[in-house]
Write a protein that holds these residues in place. Structure first.
Motif, PDB file in Angstrom:
ATOM      1  N   ASP A  78      14.903   0.134 -15.478  1.00 27.85           N
ATOM      2  CA  ASP A  78      14.081  -1.040 -15.971  1.00 27.85           C
ATOM      3  C   ASP A  78      12.695  -0.663 -15.790  1.00 27.85           C
ATOM      4  O   ASP A  78      11.893  -0.856 -16.564  1.00 27.85           O
ATOM      5  CB  ASP A  78      14.386  -2.242 -15.553  1.00 27.85           C
ATOM      6  CG  ASP A  78      15.983  -2.893 -15.634  1.00 27.85           C
ATOM      7  OD1 ASP A  78      16.158  -3.143 -16.800  1.00 27.85           O
ATOM      8  OD2 ASP A  78      16.762  -2.910 -14.611  1.00 27.85           O
ATOM      9  N   VAL A  79      12.212   0.097 -14.533  1.00 26.99           N
ATOM     10  CA  VAL A  79      11.180   0.450 -14.097  1.00 26.99           C
ATOM     11  C   VAL A  79      11.170   1.728 -13.776  1.00 26.99           C
ATOM     12  O   VAL A  79      11.875   2.177 -12.730  1.00 26.99           O
ATOM     13  CB  VAL A  79      10.480  -0.409 -13.097  1.00 26.99           C
ATOM     14  CG1 VAL A  79       9.151  -0.151 -12.711  1.00 26.99           C
ATOM     15  CG2 VAL A  79      10.398  -2.063 -13.792  1.00 26.99           C
ATOM     16  N   LEU A  80      10.094   2.483 -14.098  1.00 26.70           N
ATOM     17  CA  LEU A  80       9.624   4.010 -13.641  1.00 26.70           C
ATOM     18  C   LEU A  80       8.318   3.863 -12.905  1.00 26.70           C
ATOM     19  O   LEU A  80       7.484   3.738 -13.536  1.00 26.70           O
ATOM     20  CB  LEU A  80       9.828   4.900 -14.689  1.00 26.70           C
ATOM     21  CG  LEU A  80       9.297   6.355 -14.559  1.00 26.70           C
ATOM     22  CD1 LEU A  80      10.095   6.825 -13.350  1.00 26.70           C
ATOM     23  CD2 LEU A  80       9.205   7.071 -15.758  1.00 26.70           C
ATOM     24  N   VAL A  81       8.189   4.293 -11.795  1.00 21.70           N
ATOM     25  CA  VAL A  81       7.050   4.229 -11.076  1.00 21.70           C
ATOM     26  C   VAL A  81       6.645   5.938 -10.722  1.00 21.70           C
ATOM     27  O   VAL A  81       7.522   6.117  -9.693  1.00 21.70           O
ATOM     28  CB  VAL A  81       6.860   3.363  -9.848  1.00 21.70           C
ATOM     29  CG1 VAL A  81       5.503   3.456  -9.093  1.00 21.70           C
ATOM     30  CG2 VAL A  81       7.202   2.007 -10.166  1.00 21.70           C
ATOM     31  N   ASN A  82       5.795   6.443 -11.099  1.00 21.15           N
ATOM     32  CA  ASN A  82       5.423   7.930 -10.936  1.00 21.15           C
ATOM     33  C   ASN A  82       4.353   7.961 -10.077  1.00 21.15           C
ATOM     34  O   ASN A  82       3.196   7.810 -10.093  1.00 21.15           O
ATOM     35  CB  ASN A  82       4.900   8.519 -12.326  1.00 21.15           C
ATOM     36  CG  ASN A  82       5.865   8.703 -13.318  1.00 21.15           C
ATOM     37  OD1 ASN A  82       7.070   9.416 -12.894  1.00 21.15           O
ATOM     38  ND2 ASN A  82       5.800   8.312 -14.408  1.00 21.15           N
ATOM     39  N   ALA A  83       4.762   7.990  -8.741  1.00 28.51           N
ATOM     40  CA  ALA A  83       3.662   7.861  -7.522  1.00 28.51           C
ATOM     41  C   ALA A  83       3.424   9.325  -6.912  1.00 28.51           C
ATOM     42  O   ALA A  83       2.495   9.317  -5.907  1.00 28.51           O
ATOM     43  CB  ALA A  83       4.369   6.747  -6.570  1.00 28.51           C
ATOM     44  N   ALA A  84       4.505  10.133  -7.170  1.00 28.28           N
ATOM     45  CA  ALA A  84       4.437  11.516  -6.505  1.00 28.28           C
ATOM     46  C   ALA A  84       2.945  12.169  -6.734  1.00 28.28           C
ATOM     47  O   ALA A  84       2.507  11.988  -8.268  1.00 28.28           O
ATOM     48  CB  ALA A  84       5.620  12.305  -6.955  1.00 28.28           C
ATOM     49  N   GLY A  85       2.353  12.683  -6.022  1.00 28.22           N
ATOM     50  CA  GLY A  85       0.972  13.262  -6.185  1.00 28.22           C
ATOM     51  C   GLY A  85       0.671  14.452  -5.252  1.00 28.22           C
ATOM     52  O   GLY A  85       1.047  14.101  -3.878  1.00 28.22           O
ATOM     53  N   VAL A  86      -0.091  15.417  -5.463  1.00 26.86           N
ATOM     54  CA  VAL A  86      -0.706  16.397  -4.479  1.00 26.86           C
ATOM     55  C   VAL A  86      -2.188  16.118  -4.673  1.00 26.86           C
ATOM     56  O   VAL A  86      -2.660  16.105  -5.496  1.00 26.86           O
ATOM     57  CB  VAL A  86      -0.293  17.623  -4.399  1.00 26.86           C
ATOM     58  CG1 VAL A  86       1.324  17.588  -4.144  1.00 26.86           C
ATOM     59  CG2 VAL A  86      -0.364  18.289  -5.881  1.00 26.86           C
ATOM     60  N   TYR A  87      -2.799  16.324  -3.445  1.00 29.46           N
ATOM     61  CA  TYR A  87      -4.414  16.225  -3.590  1.00 29.46           C
ATOM     62  C   TYR A  87      -4.833  17.571  -2.828  1.00 29.46           C
ATOM     63  O   TYR A  87      -5.176  17.407  -1.607  1.00 29.46           O
ATOM     64  CB  TYR A  87      -4.659  14.992  -2.948  1.00 29.46           C
ATOM     65  CG  TYR A  87      -6.307  14.629  -2.737  1.00 29.46           C
ATOM     66  CD1 TYR A  87      -7.179  15.459  -3.215  1.00 29.46           C
ATOM     67  CD2 TYR A  87      -6.739  13.293  -2.753  1.00 29.46           C
ATOM     68  CE1 TYR A  87      -8.596  15.259  -3.087  1.00 29.46           C
ATOM     69  CE2 TYR A  87      -8.101  13.071  -2.649  1.00 29.46           C
ATOM     70  CZ  TYR A  87      -9.076  14.126  -2.992  1.00 29.46           C
ATOM     71  OH  TYR A  87     -10.286  13.725  -2.997  1.00 29.46           O
ATOM     72  N   PRO A  88      -5.077  18.715  -3.185  1.00 30.49           N
ATOM     73  CA  PRO A  88      -5.536  19.787  -2.573  1.00 30.49           C
ATOM     74  C   PRO A  88      -7.099  19.762  -2.394  1.00 30.49           C
ATOM     75  O   PRO A  88      -7.540  19.034  -3.273  1.00 30.49           O
ATOM     76  CB  PRO A  88      -5.172  20.942  -3.256  1.00 30.49           C
ATOM     77  CG  PRO A  88      -5.190  20.315  -4.689  1.00 30.49           C
ATOM     78  CD  PRO A  88      -4.660  18.987  -4.648  1.00 30.49           C
ATOM     79  N   SER A  89      -7.702  20.238  -1.407  1.00 33.31           N
ATOM     80  CA  SER A  89      -9.022  20.355  -1.323  1.00 33.31           C
ATOM     81  C   SER A  89      -9.532  21.910  -1.974  1.00 33.31           C
ATOM     82  O   SER A  89      -9.065  22.803  -1.386  1.00 33.31           O
ATOM     83  CB  SER A  89      -9.435  20.461  -0.036  1.00 33.31           C
ATOM     84  OG  SER A  89     -11.023  20.599   0.027  1.00 33.31           O
ATOM     85  N   LEU A  90      -9.902  21.877  -3.202  1.00 27.78           N
ATOM     86  CA  LEU A  90     -10.209  23.105  -3.778  1.00 27.78           C
ATOM     87  C   LEU A  90     -11.433  23.024  -4.624  1.00 27.78           C
ATOM     88  O   LEU A  90     -11.398  22.346  -5.748  1.00 27.78           O
ATOM     89  CB  LEU A  90      -8.744  23.303  -4.864  1.00 27.78           C
ATOM     90  CG  LEU A  90      -8.668  24.656  -5.779  1.00 27.78           C
ATOM     91  CD1 LEU A  90      -8.618  26.014  -4.648  1.00 27.78           C
ATOM     92  CD2 LEU A  90      -7.323  24.556  -6.544  1.00 27.78           C
ATOM     93  N   ASP A  91     -12.164  23.912  -4.237  1.00 25.94           N
ATOM     94  CA  ASP A  91     -13.466  24.244  -5.102  1.00 25.94           C
ATOM     95  C   ASP A  91     -13.053  24.904  -6.538  1.00 25.94           C
ATOM     96  O   ASP A  91     -12.057  25.720  -6.570  1.00 25.94           O
ATOM     97  CB  ASP A  91     -14.422  24.942  -4.442  1.00 25.94           C
ATOM     98  CG  ASP A  91     -14.905  24.334  -3.202  1.00 25.94           C
ATOM     99  OD1 ASP A  91     -14.768  23.178  -3.076  1.00 25.94           O
ATOM    100  OD2 ASP A  91     -15.489  24.971  -2.199  1.00 25.94           O
TER     101      ASP A  91
END
Length: 273
Positions: A78-91
């Motif tokens: 019924d519900v899909l929550v796309n919460a996965a994520g990555v946050y690199p520190s990258l110039d």
């Protein structure tokens, strides 16, 4: 009737809080994360109506396999929550193809492919549904080292609107929830104390909590939000409204005659010729 919810990134701070909030409301949960042990611990805390399906979302086949398996083994979703994520520190000057592609694989491609698989199954079964993508205030403004991440979240917000436009006629709503700075302990996406201290104030005067985001996600997938689609709900203490910690241009009580003069190089605003 029990609601079947898929949450990606469910071993993380925000994803875990979202799963907990849905569990408290009686949902049947299918959770995924790339860290099997942490995922199993999260599922065990939430009880017997929770299943853990470890997956590496950098694999292009993984998002569809996840949704199809959950649907086949545990019933319609019924519900899909796309919460996965990555946050690199990258110039931006240090970006290479591998880093860029990995970031976009998790933050953009995986939500899009999971949504597409969910839509195919829901439309085929004649069922409505709701999708929530977890975005970020970085979609509106970048910061040093955050350009690639900001780019991925800006693209995710457009993908959210595009999916909402096309899937609405099938009864599938697609929205995004955009957190401001939320304090979580994350081995995957660590935040330095220096960064946390410099992030700046928001109008409500405190950083966010994972539960703030979780409640917003549950609300926007629910009946009370049934006429909302294609929106980005910013849950950020008001930080996207502006900047509190800049000095005033003039002090209260100043007039043009008494205000300090600007220097020749100082930027000014006024009507264009």
């Amino acid at each position: 009737m029990t609601t079947h919810v898929i949450v990606t990134g469910a071993a993380g701070g925000i994803g875990g809080a979202i799963a907990e909030e849905f569990a408290a409301r009686g949902a049947l949960l299918t959770l995924t994360d790339r860290a099997p042990e942490a995922l199993e611990r999260a599922a065990a805390r939430l009880g017997r109506d929770t299943a853990a399906y470890p997956a590496d979302l950098t694999d292009p086949d993984a998002p569809a396999v996840l949704v199809e398996r959950a649907w086949a083994e545990r019933g319609p979703v019924d519900v899909l929550v796309n919460a996965a994520g990555v946050y690199p520190s990258l110039d931006m000057a240090d970006v290479d193809a591998h880093a860029w592609d990995r970031l976009f694989a998790v933050n953009l491609r995986a939500p899009v492919l999971a949504t597409a698989a969910f839509a195919r199954l829901a439309v085929g079964a004649g069922r409505p549904g709701a999708v929530v993508n977890i975005s970020s205030g970085s979609a509106l403004r970048s910061r040093p080292g955050g350009g690639p991440y900001a780019s991925s979240k800006a693209a995710l917000e457009m993908a959210t609107r595009a999916a909402a436009l096309e899937l609405g006629r099938h009864g599938i709503r697609v929205n995004a929830v955009s957190p401001g700075f939320v304090q979580v302990a994350s081995a995957c996406n660590p935040v330095s104390a220096e960064y946390a201290g410099a992030i700046g104030a928001n109008p409500l005067g405190r950083p966010g909590r994972p539960q703030d985001i979780a409640r917003a996600v549950c609300w926007i997938t629910g009946r009370d939000a049934s006429w909302i689609t294609g929106e980005v709900l910013r849950v950020d203490g008001g930080s996207s409204t502006g900047v509190l910690d800049l000095p005033r241009i003039w002090q209260p009580g100043d007039t043009p005659a008494t205000a300090p003069p600007t220097t020749p190089d100082a930027p000014t605003e006024g009507p264009t010729p």
